[in-house]
Design a protein around this motif. Structure first.
Motif, PDB file in Angstrom:
ATOM      1  N   LEU A 154       0.809  -1.218   0.000  1.00 60.22           N
ATOM      2  CA  LEU A 154       0.000   0.000   0.000  1.00 60.22           C
ATOM      3  C   LEU A 154       0.842   1.268   0.000  1.00 60.22           C
ATOM      4  CD1 LEU A 154      -3.115  -0.697   2.256  1.00 60.22           C
ATOM      5  CD2 LEU A 154      -2.973  -0.492  -0.226  1.00 60.22           C
ATOM      6  N   ASN A 155       2.159   1.116   0.112  1.00 62.23           N
ATOM      7  CA  ASN A 155       3.013   2.300  -0.022  1.00 62.23           C
ATOM      8  C   ASN A 155       2.894   2.906  -1.422  1.00 62.23           C
ATOM      9  OD1 ASN A 155       5.097   4.131   0.988  1.00 62.23           O
ATOM     10  ND2 ASN A 155       6.465   3.095  -0.452  1.00 62.23           N
ATOM     11  N   LYS A 156       2.499   2.073  -2.390  1.00 66.14           N
ATOM     12  CA  LYS A 156       2.245   2.573  -3.748  1.00 66.14           C
ATOM     13  C   LYS A 156       1.137   3.627  -3.717  1.00 66.14           C
ATOM     14  CE  LYS A 156       2.829   2.037  -8.311  1.00 66.14           C
ATOM     15  NZ  LYS A 156       4.133   2.191  -8.995  1.00 66.14           N
ATOM     16  N   LEU A 157       0.086   3.359  -2.948  1.00 64.19           N
ATOM     17  CA  LEU A 157      -1.004   4.324  -2.786  1.00 64.19           C
ATOM     18  C   LEU A 157      -0.504   5.588  -2.095  1.00 64.19           C
ATOM     19  CD1 LEU A 157      -4.016   5.217  -2.675  1.00 64.19           C
ATOM     20  CD2 LEU A 157      -4.194   3.900  -0.545  1.00 64.19           C
ATOM     21  N   ASP A 158       0.291   5.414  -1.048  1.00 62.11           N
ATOM     22  CA  ASP A 158       0.816   6.573  -0.309  1.00 62.11           C
ATOM     23  C   ASP A 158       1.664   7.468  -1.205  1.00 62.11           C
ATOM     24  OD1 ASP A 158      -0.398   5.402   1.869  1.00 62.11           O
ATOM     25  OD2 ASP A 158       1.450   4.533   2.662  1.00 62.11           O
ATOM     26  N   ARG A 159       2.507   6.850  -2.028  1.00 60.29           N
ATOM     27  CA  ARG A 159       3.405   7.626  -2.894  1.00 60.29           C
ATOM     28  C   ARG A 159       2.620   8.375  -3.968  1.00 60.29           C
ATOM     29  NH1 ARG A 159       7.438   2.872  -4.412  1.00 60.29           N
ATOM     30  NH2 ARG A 159       7.959   4.265  -6.134  1.00 60.29           N
ATOM     31  N   ILE A 160       1.639   7.709  -4.567  1.00 56.76           N
ATOM     32  CA  ILE A 160       0.836   8.380  -5.598  1.00 56.76           C
ATOM     33  C   ILE A 160       0.048   9.523  -4.981  1.00 56.76           C
ATOM     34  CG2 ILE A 160      -1.124   8.075  -7.167  1.00 56.76           C
ATOM     35  CD1 ILE A 160      -0.100   5.264  -7.733  1.00 56.76           C
ATOM     36  N   TRP A 161      -0.481   9.318  -3.780  1.00 56.58           N
ATOM     37  CA  TRP A 161      -1.239  10.389  -3.117  1.00 56.58           C
ATOM     38  C   TRP A 161      -0.332  11.585  -2.835  1.00 56.58           C
ATOM     39  CZ3 TRP A 161      -6.359  11.066  -2.123  1.00 56.58           C
ATOM     40  CH2 TRP A 161      -6.685  12.138  -1.302  1.00 56.58           C
ATOM     41  N   ALA A 162       0.857  11.321  -2.314  1.00 56.91           N
ATOM     42  CA  ALA A 162       1.778  12.420  -1.977  1.00 56.91           C
ATOM     43  C   ALA A 162       2.225  13.176  -3.219  1.00 56.91           C
ATOM     44  CB  ALA A 162       2.987  11.865  -1.224  1.00 56.91           C
ATOM     45  N   ALA A 163       2.416  12.463  -4.338  1.00 55.76           N
ATOM     46  CA  ALA A 163       2.949  13.096  -5.538  1.00 55.76           C
ATOM     47  C   ALA A 163       1.878  13.791  -6.375  1.00 55.76           C
ATOM     48  CB  ALA A 163       3.674  12.049  -6.389  1.00 55.76           C
ATOM     49  N   ARG A 198      -3.325   6.581   7.015  1.00 58.52           N
ATOM     50  CA  ARG A 198      -3.464   5.133   6.794  1.00 58.52           C
ATOM     51  C   ARG A 198      -2.846   4.363   7.950  1.00 58.52           C
ATOM     52  NH1 ARG A 198      -0.581   0.926   4.774  1.00 58.52           N
ATOM     53  NH2 ARG A 198       1.194   2.205   4.104  1.00 58.52           N
ATOM     54  N   TYR A 199      -3.556   3.359   8.419  1.00 54.34           N
ATOM     55  CA  TYR A 199      -3.038   2.423   9.415  1.00 54.34           C
ATOM     56  C   TYR A 199      -3.241   1.025   8.855  1.00 54.34           C
ATOM     57  CZ  TYR A 199      -1.805   0.509  13.962  1.00 54.34           C
ATOM     58  OH  TYR A 199      -1.168  -0.158  14.984  1.00 54.34           O
ATOM     59  N   ALA A 200      -2.162   0.436   8.332  1.00 52.44           N
ATOM     60  CA  ALA A 200      -2.239  -0.857   7.643  1.00 52.44           C
ATOM     61  C   ALA A 200      -3.231  -0.749   6.482  1.00 52.44           C
ATOM     62  CB  ALA A 200      -2.588  -1.973   8.611  1.00 52.44           C
ATOM     63  N   ASP A 201      -4.296  -1.565   6.470  1.00 56.40           N
ATOM     64  CA  ASP A 201      -5.243  -1.510   5.358  1.00 56.40           C
ATOM     65  C   ASP A 201      -6.437  -0.615   5.664  1.00 56.40           C
ATOM     66  OD1 ASP A 201      -5.929  -3.427   7.313  1.00 56.40           O
ATOM     67  OD2 ASP A 201      -7.373  -4.348   5.966  1.00 56.40           O
ATOM     68  N   ASP A 202      -6.435   0.064   6.808  1.00 56.94           N
ATOM     69  CA  ASP A 202      -7.499   1.030   7.134  1.00 56.94           C
ATOM     70  C   ASP A 202      -7.000   2.437   6.828  1.00 56.94           C
ATOM     71  OD1 ASP A 202      -9.186  -0.974   8.119  1.00 56.94           O
ATOM     72  OD2 ASP A 202      -8.265  -0.888  10.107  1.00 56.94           O
ATOM     73  N   PHE A 203      -7.751   3.187   6.043  1.00 58.46           N
ATOM     74  CA  PHE A 203      -7.308   4.543   5.746  1.00 58.46           C
ATOM     75  C   PHE A 203      -8.487   5.451   5.449  1.00 58.46           C
ATOM     76  CE2 PHE A 203      -7.414   2.418   1.652  1.00 58.46           C
ATOM     77  CZ  PHE A 203      -7.912   3.374   0.776  1.00 58.46           C
ATOM     78  N   VAL A 204      -8.248   6.736   5.656  1.00 59.51           N
ATOM     79  CA  VAL A 204      -9.231   7.775   5.350  1.00 59.51           C
ATOM     80  C   VAL A 204      -8.501   8.906   4.642  1.00 59.51           C
ATOM     81  CG1 VAL A 204     -10.782   7.244   7.270  1.00 59.51           C
ATOM     82  CG2 VAL A 204      -8.920   8.879   7.610  1.00 59.51           C
ATOM     83  N   ALA A 205      -9.261   9.663   3.858  1.00 63.57           N
ATOM     84  CA  ALA A 205      -8.741  10.883   3.226  1.00 63.57           C
ATOM     85  C   ALA A 205      -9.650  12.025   3.654  1.00 63.57           C
ATOM     86  CB  ALA A 205      -8.723  10.747   1.710  1.00 63.57           C
TER      87      ALA A 205
END
Length: 358
Positions: free
Chosen positions: A132-141, A151-158
């Motif tokens: 899920l770091n792929k999701l984090d990186r795309i969101w940040a960029a 995000r906490y493991a597979d639980d996340f909110v935006a």
């Protein structure tokens, strides 16, 4: 919900721990600040605080996301590609692949799995974070202008400032999920409007909602959190189990000794929110449960012994939840866990005295 739990042998756990100690710092350098789950010096309390701060700063529209069958649907080849971005040692890569393909034993027979990662292994949380770091990186960029992700493991909110930003965030998150071979749960994923306390959501066992603060500013709404109904029910069930008719043969001090670590562990997890009201209710429930246990223990025999009072029970060492709520900065940070664990949902019910998870 039931899921297959893969429990490694002692030898595998030792090897997984050794591998984790070597490769975790390598991936930590690439993990984003928005990720809080199962990482060194990161905790559930920090994730909840990030949500509180963002909400109080005007991020009133929340994408409450739920990944459908996350650990069962991780694409192994995609995960191995992400691992190879940082690791080139063939022996380590071979070990990781073997752990991914180890299968699940059910009723004495081993069932092979074509996708997903084993749950219960020491290295499982790290592999889940890598994916899920792929999701984090795309969101940040590319999506940082839309809002803040937690995000906490597979639980996340935006958390977003406007409804249009939240809808766009949901659309982009869905696209990333498709690239990863994952799916957002259509019934559980939703948009939440926090303005003036209209709606709330549950994250890491806490109900999160805006409420008016009578003392600070009666006309303004602030982010607050307290134990969710599900988390409260789990504690009540555990207390009921420890004070049931089956425990009639024990001494009251023994019952209190068994209850105290459960109450302390659960309370330490939730004490950093606005949980005073729930804590007060649960203290009353625990005392009443012990009184019922006392009555059942006496059977039909008349007894002159008066029911236990709260002061008597607390004097015996029973943990009192009320009065333990602390501001998050005062709370002890939680040590990162070794595995994804089904304990993720117990919220201290196993008697962990540190502040942390479920």
């Amino acid at each position: 919900m039931q899921f297959a739990l893969t429990v490694p042998t002692v030898r595998d756990r030792v090897v997984q721990m050794a591998a984790k100690m070597v490769i975790e710092p390598i991936f930590e350098a690439d993990f984003q600040p928005s990720s809080y789950g199962f990482r060194p010096r990161k905790s559930a309390t920090q994730a909840l605080e990030a949500i509180r701060v963002a909400g109080n700063r005007g991020h009133n529209f929340v994408v409450d996301a739920d990944i459908q069958g996350y650990f069962d649907n991780i694409q192994r080849e995609t995960l191995m590609e992400l691992v190879r971005e940082r690791i080139s040692d063939r022996r380590v890569l071979k070990l990781i692949r073997q752990w991914l393909e180890c299968g699940v034993m059910e009723d004495g027979t081993v069932r092979e799995t074509l996708a997903g990662t084993p749950q219960g292994g020491v290295i499982s949380p790290l592999l889940a974070n890598i994916y899920l770091n792929k999701l984090d990186r795309i969101w940040a960029a590319r999506c940082g202008q839309l809002g803040i992700m937690v995000r906490y493991a597979d639980d996340f909110v935006a958390l977003c400032r406007t409804e249009s930003q939240a809808r766009e965030a949901l659309r982009r998150i869905g696209l990333v999920m498709n690239r990863l071979g994952l799916t957002l749960h259509p019934a559980k994923t939703r948009l939440v409007d926090l303005r003036r306390g209209k709606e709330g959501f549950v994250f890491l066992g806490c109900t999160i909602r805006k409420k008016r603060s009578i003392q600070r500013a009666p006309d303004k709404y602030y982010m607050q959190r307290w134990p969710s109904p599900k988390a409260t029910m789990k504690l009540r069930e555990r207390v009921h189990e420890l004070t049931s008719k089956k425990q009639s043969g024990k001494d009251v001090k023994q019952i209190v000794a068994e209850l105290t670590p459960v109450l302390r562990g659960w309370g330490n997890y939730f004490r950093t929110g606005t949980a005073d009201r729930e804590f007060n209710k649960l203290d009353g429930f625990v005392v009443k449960s012990l009184r019922r246990w006392q009555y059942r223990r006496g059977g039909q025999r008349s007894t002159k012994r008066a029911p236990f009072t709260g002061d008597q029970l607390y004097g015996m060492g029973l943990h009192k939840l009320m009065g333990t709520v602390q501001y998050p900065a005062q709370a002890t940070p939680r040590r990162s866990s070794l595995s994804r664990v089904p304990e993720n949902g117990t919220h201290g019910l196993k008697g962990n005295i540190r502040n942390g998870l479920a």
